[in-house]
Design a protein around this motif. Sequence first.
Motif, PDB file in Angstrom:
ATOM      1  N   LEU A   1       0.782  -1.235   0.000  1.00 39.24           N
ATOM      2  CA  LEU A   1       0.000   0.000   0.000  1.00 39.24           C
ATOM      3  C   LEU A   1       0.822   1.298   0.000  1.00 39.24           C
ATOM      4  CD1 LEU A   1      -2.717  -0.979   2.605  1.00 39.24           C
ATOM      5  CD2 LEU A   1      -2.895  -1.032   0.125  1.00 39.24           C
ATOM      6  N   THR A   2       2.108   1.224  -0.246  1.00 41.55           N
ATOM      7  CA  THR A   2       2.931   2.437  -0.202  1.00 41.55           C
ATOM      8  C   THR A   2       2.371   3.482  -1.135  1.00 41.55           C
ATOM      9  OG1 THR A   2       4.868   1.172   0.358  1.00 41.55           O
ATOM     10  CG2 THR A   2       5.256   3.309  -0.582  1.00 41.55           C
ATOM     11  N   PRO A   3       2.269   4.717  -0.794  1.00 40.31           N
ATOM     12  CA  PRO A   3       2.437   5.437   0.457  1.00 40.31           C
ATOM     13  C   PRO A   3       1.130   5.561   1.224  1.00 40.31           C
ATOM     14  CG  PRO A   3       2.129   7.043  -1.254  1.00 40.31           C
ATOM     15  CD  PRO A   3       2.037   5.665  -1.896  1.00 40.31           C
ATOM     16  N   PHE A   4       0.137   4.796   0.842  1.00 36.48           N
ATOM     17  CA  PHE A   4      -1.188   4.923   1.443  1.00 36.48           C
ATOM     18  C   PHE A   4      -1.235   4.508   2.908  1.00 36.48           C
ATOM     19  CE2 PHE A   4      -2.075   4.218  -3.129  1.00 36.48           C
ATOM     20  CZ  PHE A   4      -2.526   5.497  -3.398  1.00 36.48           C
ATOM     21  N   ILE A   5      -0.201   3.803   3.380  1.00 28.46           N
ATOM     22  CA  ILE A   5      -0.193   3.367   4.774  1.00 28.46           C
ATOM     23  C   ILE A   5      -0.223   4.566   5.719  1.00 28.46           C
ATOM     24  CG2 ILE A   5       2.320   3.166   4.878  1.00 28.46           C
ATOM     25  CD1 ILE A   5       1.906   0.757   6.728  1.00 28.46           C
ATOM     26  N   LEU A   6       0.450   5.651   5.363  1.00 25.46           N
ATOM     27  CA  LEU A   6       0.447   6.845   6.213  1.00 25.46           C
ATOM     28  C   LEU A   6      -0.842   7.642   6.087  1.00 25.46           C
ATOM     29  CD1 LEU A   6       4.109   8.123   5.902  1.00 25.46           C
ATOM     30  CD2 LEU A   6       3.032   6.989   7.835  1.00 25.46           C
ATOM     31  N   LEU A   7      -1.522   7.523   4.961  1.00 21.32           N
ATOM     32  CA  LEU A   7      -2.775   8.249   4.789  1.00 21.32           C
ATOM     33  C   LEU A   7      -3.850   7.766   5.749  1.00 21.32           C
ATOM     34  CD1 LEU A   7      -3.011   8.634   0.910  1.00 21.32           C
ATOM     35  CD2 LEU A   7      -2.419  10.374   2.607  1.00 21.32           C
ATOM     36  N   ALA A   8      -3.798   6.495   6.107  1.00 18.33           N
ATOM     37  CA  ALA A   8      -4.783   5.954   7.054  1.00 18.33           C
ATOM     38  C   ALA A   8      -4.682   6.670   8.384  1.00 18.33           C
ATOM     39  CB  ALA A   8      -4.562   4.456   7.241  1.00 18.33           C
ATOM     40  N   GLY A   9      -3.491   7.029   8.785  1.00 20.44           N
ATOM     41  CA  GLY A   9      -3.293   7.721  10.056  1.00 20.44           C
ATOM     42  C   GLY A   9      -3.883   9.117  10.080  1.00 20.44           C
ATOM     43  N   LEU A  10      -4.085   9.711   8.915  1.00 20.55           N
ATOM     44  CA  LEU A  10      -4.668  11.046   8.858  1.00 20.55           C
ATOM     45  C   LEU A  10      -6.172  11.034   9.084  1.00 20.55           C
ATOM     46  CD1 LEU A  10      -2.757  12.469   5.760  1.00 20.55           C
ATOM     47  CD2 LEU A  10      -2.335  12.988   8.171  1.00 20.55           C
ATOM     48  N   PHE A  11      -6.801   9.889   8.839  1.00 21.73           N
ATOM     49  CA  PHE A  11      -8.258   9.821   8.878  1.00 21.73           C
ATOM     50  C   PHE A  11      -8.817   8.925   9.975  1.00 21.73           C
ATOM     51  CE2 PHE A  11      -7.022  10.718   4.465  1.00 21.73           C
ATOM     52  CZ  PHE A  11      -7.611  11.966   4.330  1.00 21.73           C
ATOM     53  N   THR A  12      -7.966   8.321  10.772  1.00 21.36           N
ATOM     54  CA  THR A  12      -8.445   7.422  11.819  1.00 21.36           C
ATOM     55  C   THR A  12      -8.290   8.069  13.187  1.00 21.36           C
ATOM     56  OG1 THR A  12      -6.277   6.372  12.015  1.00 21.36           O
ATOM     57  CG2 THR A  12      -7.861   5.346  10.511  1.00 21.36           C
ATOM     58  N   GLU A  13      -9.076   7.559  14.124  1.00 23.76           N
ATOM     59  CA  GLU A  13      -8.934   8.051  15.483  1.00 23.76           C
ATOM     60  C   GLU A  13      -7.568   7.630  16.025  1.00 23.76           C
ATOM     61  OE1 GLU A  13     -11.302   6.163  18.419  1.00 23.76           O
ATOM     62  OE2 GLU A  13     -11.264   4.240  17.400  1.00 23.76           O
ATOM     63  N   ARG A  14      -6.982   8.463  16.826  1.00 26.47           N
ATOM     64  CA  ARG A  14      -5.691   8.221  17.466  1.00 26.47           C
ATOM     65  C   ARG A  14      -4.552   8.055  16.466  1.00 26.47           C
ATOM     66  NH1 ARG A  14      -7.169   3.548  21.804  1.00 26.47           N
ATOM     67  NH2 ARG A  14      -9.210   4.299  22.378  1.00 26.47           N
ATOM     68  N   SER A  15      -4.739   8.427  15.206  1.00 27.89           N
ATOM     69  CA  SER A  15      -3.712   8.331  14.153  1.00 27.89           C
ATOM     70  C   SER A  15      -3.182   6.906  14.006  1.00 27.89           C
ATOM     71  CB  SER A  15      -2.563   9.287  14.429  1.00 27.89           C
ATOM     72  OG  SER A  15      -3.016  10.607  14.434  1.00 27.89           O
ATOM     73  N   ARG A  16      -4.053   5.923  14.115  1.00 30.66           N
ATOM     74  CA  ARG A  16      -3.644   4.527  14.004  1.00 30.66           C
ATOM     75  C   ARG A  16      -3.506   4.120  12.545  1.00 30.66           C
ATOM     76  NH1 ARG A  16      -7.641   1.158  17.630  1.00 30.66           N
ATOM     77  NH2 ARG A  16      -6.146  -0.494  17.264  1.00 30.66           N
ATOM     78  N   LEU A  17      -2.529   3.267  12.282  1.00 33.09           N
ATOM     79  CA  LEU A  17      -2.323   2.721  10.948  1.00 33.09           C
ATOM     80  C   LEU A  17      -2.959   1.334  10.881  1.00 33.09           C
ATOM     81  CD1 LEU A  17       1.381   3.821  10.407  1.00 33.09           C
ATOM     82  CD2 LEU A  17      -0.713   5.063   9.881  1.00 33.09           C
ATOM     83  N   LEU A  18      -3.006   0.758   9.688  1.00 33.94           N
ATOM     84  CA  LEU A  18      -3.710  -0.509   9.487  1.00 33.94           C
ATOM     85  C   LEU A  18      -3.161  -1.623  10.376  1.00 33.94           C
ATOM     86  CD1 LEU A  18      -5.846  -2.096   7.985  1.00 33.94           C
ATOM     87  CD2 LEU A  18      -4.192  -2.482   6.156  1.00 33.94           C
ATOM     88  N   HIS A  19      -1.845  -1.744  10.464  1.00 39.75           N
ATOM     89  CA  HIS A  19      -1.283  -2.817  11.291  1.00 39.75           C
ATOM     90  C   HIS A  19      -1.541  -2.566  12.773  1.00 39.75           C
ATOM     91  CE1 HIS A  19       1.883   0.143  10.687  1.00 39.75           C
ATOM     92  NE2 HIS A  19       2.497  -0.297  11.758  1.00 39.75           N
ATOM     93  N   ASP A  20      -1.740  -1.314  13.178  1.00 34.08           N
ATOM     94  CA  ASP A  20      -2.129  -1.031  14.562  1.00 34.08           C
ATOM     95  C   ASP A  20      -3.534  -1.572  14.847  1.00 34.08           C
ATOM     96  OD1 ASP A  20       0.243   0.356  15.143  1.00 34.08           O
ATOM     97  OD2 ASP A  20      -0.591   2.219  14.345  1.00 34.08           O
TER      98      ASP A  20
END
Length: 152
Positions: free
Chosen positions: A122-141
Amino acid sequence: MSLDPNTTYVPTEDWRAYSGVLSRRVFAFIIDYMIVLLLCIPAAVIIFFLGVLTLGLGFVLFPAMFFIVAILYFGMTLGSSAQATPGMRAAGIAMARTNGQRIDFVLSTVHIALFWIINSILTPFILLAGLFTERSRLLHDFLLGTVIVRTT
């Protein structure tokens, strides 16, 4: 929160514990991978002598050296009492489980392995998830039930 190496960091609902976490994660990533690259130097020397002693058999470890060093580095540092790598400590963040339990060696190695797998897809989309989720969590979190919290 104070930076105490004997503290188990418990996720909170206070938004200040997650403010700026994503940028701090990027900063910690850069520091940690510079350290891993530096640790590859003595690992290469060890593998070289192991290869000489085993008449060339030990040289098969060279292609996997970076992954071995990185997994041991992240497993031993994230699984320690600080629940953070040296890069994370420099950035003022630590990892916590959402259920309040401590991070162990197995969880930290699975965390970094999932990071590499998901990042390669998913590069670079992995960091984009942190912009839109609560607590800035990424998918593997989300998959592992972890969260990154500020310690300073």
